[in-house]
Scaffold this active site. Structure first.
Site, mmCIF file in Angstrom:
data_model
loop_
_atom_site.group_PDB
_atom_site.id
_atom_site.type_symbol
_atom_site.label_atom_id
_atom_site.label_comp_id
_atom_site.label_asym_id
_atom_site.label_seq_id
_atom_site.Cartn_x
_atom_site.Cartn_y
_atom_site.Cartn_z
ATOM 1 N N SER A 97 -15.843 -92.626 8.094
ATOM 2 C CA SER A 97 -15.068 -93.739 7.547
ATOM 3 C C SER A 97 -14.951 -94.786 8.639
ATOM 4 C CB SER A 97 -13.669 -93.258 7.170
ATOM 5 O OG SER A 97 -12.992 -92.852 8.347
ATOM 6 N N LYS A 98 -14.505 -95.948 8.246
ATOM 7 C CA LYS A 98 -14.313 -97.031 9.222
ATOM 8 C C LYS A 98 -13.408 -96.517 10.344
ATOM 9 C CE LYS A 98 -13.426 -101.692 10.145
ATOM 10 N NZ LYS A 98 -13.759 -101.464 11.542
#
Ligand code: GLU
Length: 494
Positions: free
Chosen positions: A261-262
């Protein structure tokens, strides 16, 4: 396969990330492998999440990566427009058709009413209540209200959505080109909203309508869309269309486990947006090779491909089902590989930019090209050149402590002085790597000591560091004046 048409269909909700670029790449490779068409479609029906610069960023990124699309916004094609926001009439038309066929219906429920229904059902023991075949009959929609009232509500401009009438018990099956046969039970599905109260379609309706109207033969997209596929299959069936083939790509996983994920990428120092890779001067070929292997493999031990070779080798049946782990050091390895093959001349503009950004101006092309040649073998990224080669532009401000401890002994200053005096006598022309090396060899031979006993202190004095490119070539590039003054300074300071 003839007439292969695939699409990359990003939603312009932010900058294009590497996961998106991988999806685009697999679509591109598949299209080109089959002599087909690669379409870019902008899925901009979610006005709340729309980001103005996103479309431009997507297009710039695709071009930078060397995978231009054949049809899409700004490029045209026979199946446009390619922005969903410009295709409203189609969605209206097909949603009306579904209503007319009794496979979709108008719903007038307010958010509160839907919430009420959910909490009521939750209280009576249903952990995940849905708007579905059972509950829809107790809600406010065109299935439960008298036809007259529905008409009145619509005519008076009351807000409504259109929902898909998902059958109560049905197994929905399809064959995924990566996962094989997959099946879903319709009980697990909500009566999906197809048209929202703002009149715009949801992703599901727009996606199916457009894939059909644009003649898409293969849908290749991330695994996160697999759970939407049964809704799409139902829509194809109801609209009387043949669904395209589907292939859901494996998730991209963090090296620490879990989906990349970011957030967890940031924590690991992994750039997420394509733009960051561009800014950090990654070579597009490196990123492309790396992404190609993030889920796919050629089935042998080859690791480095040109785009043409990837196109030739690519096939869906060599894509794995399991998550693909993002190994950043592998990407760095690719970058080193490709960067080292690039001639100094070509790296010059990027490196000059870095050098000047760091505040070092006025250096000739010749000087910088030689700097690049020396640093290239040691750098992983173009940004490393200045980071690790600062001493080519200014004298060291500090000396690496460990190297000082190891290399700077009580006898060192005398040796360094000797070397300094010997080379100070050299004229411009003789101040070159071969002669400098000879001068240093002469001294260590006279003294009967190892080469490193003088070479390491000289490197330390001139660069402040314990490692770097060939020392004598470094000295040659720096020139006599700078070298002599740095040796003097080191003898004083250390
Ligand atoms: N608009 C979707 C996205 O943002 C497209 C998914 C699909 O390819 O169907 O990824």
């Amino acid at each position: 396969m003839s007439n292969v048409r695939v699409r990359f269909a990003p939603s312009p909700t932010g900058l294009l990330h590497i996961g998106g670029l991988r999806t685009a790449l697999y679509n591109y490779l598949f299209a080109k492998h089959h002599g087909g068409t690669f379409v870019l479609r902008i899925e901009d029906t979610d006005q709340k999440r729309y980001v103005e610069e996103a479309e431009k960023d997507i297009i710039t990124s695709l071009n930078w990566a060397g995978m231009p699309f054949d049809e899409g916004p700004g490029k045209g094609g026979d199946f446009g427009p390619y922005r969903q926001s410009e295709r409203s009439e189609y969605y209206q038309k097909y949603s009306a058709q579904l209503i007319q066929q009794d496979q979709a219906y108008y719903a007038f429920d307010t958010t509160e009413e839907i919430e009420d229904m959910r909490s009521r059902l939750q209280k009576s023991g249903n952990p995940s209540p849905k708007y579905d075949a059972i509950t829809r009959m107790s809600m406010k929609n065109s299935l439960t209200l008298p036809a007259e009232e529905v008409k009145k509500r619509l005519e008076s401009g009351e807000k409504f959505v259109v929902r898909l009438k998902v059958p109560r018990r049905e197994t929905i099956r399809f064959e995924d080109d990566i996962r094989g046969f997959v099946s879903f039970e319709s009980q697990g599905l909500d009566d999906q909203v197809l048209l929202k109260s703002d009149g715009l379609p949801t992703y599901h309706l727009a996606n199916v309508v457009d894939d059909h109207l644009m003649g898409i033969t293969h849908v290749i997209r991330g695994e996160e869309w697999l759970s939407s596929a049964p809704k799409h299959i139902l829509l194809y069936e109801y609209l009387g269309w043949e669904p395209p083939r589907m292939a859901h790509l494996p998730l991209i996983m963090s090296p620490k486990g879990g989906k990349l994920s970011k957030r967890n990428a940031d924590a690991l120092g992994i750039p997420v947006n394509v733009r960051d890779y561009v800014k950090q001067h990654y070579e597009p070929e490196a990123l492309i090779n790396f992404l190609a292997f993030l889920g796919w493999s050629p089935g042998d031990d080859r690791e480095v491909f040109t785009m043409e070779e990837l196109i030739k080798e690519f096939s869906l049946d060599r894509i794995g089902k399991g998550g693909a782990i993002f190994n950043h050091s592998k990407l760095i390895w690719y970058n080193e590989h490709f960067m080292r093959k690039i001639p100094e001349e070509k790296l010059l503009p990027k490196v000059r930019e870095q050098v000047e950004e760091a505040g070092y101006t006025g250096y000739s092309d010749e000087y910088l090209k030689e700097f690049i040649r020396l640093m290239k073998e040691r750098a992983s990224l173009v940004t490393d050149f200045v980071t690790y080669g600062q001493y080519f532009f200014e004298e060291p401000k500090v000396y690496d402590e460990k190297t000082v401890k190891k290399a700077w002994k009580p006898a060192t200053p005398t040796l360094v002085d000797k070397f300094r005096n010997d080379i100070a006598e050299l004229d411009e022309e003789s101040f070159n790597a071969v002669i400098l090396k000879q001068k240093l060899s002469d001294i260590v031979e006279d003294e009967g000591i190892g080469f490193g006993k003088l070479m390491q202190p000289v490197r330390l004095a001139v660069t402040g560091m314990g490692f770097g490119p060939d020392l004598f070539e470094t000295l040659q590039l720096l020139g006599k004046k700078r070298v002599v003054s740095r040796l003097d300074k080191a003898v004083q300071v250390l």
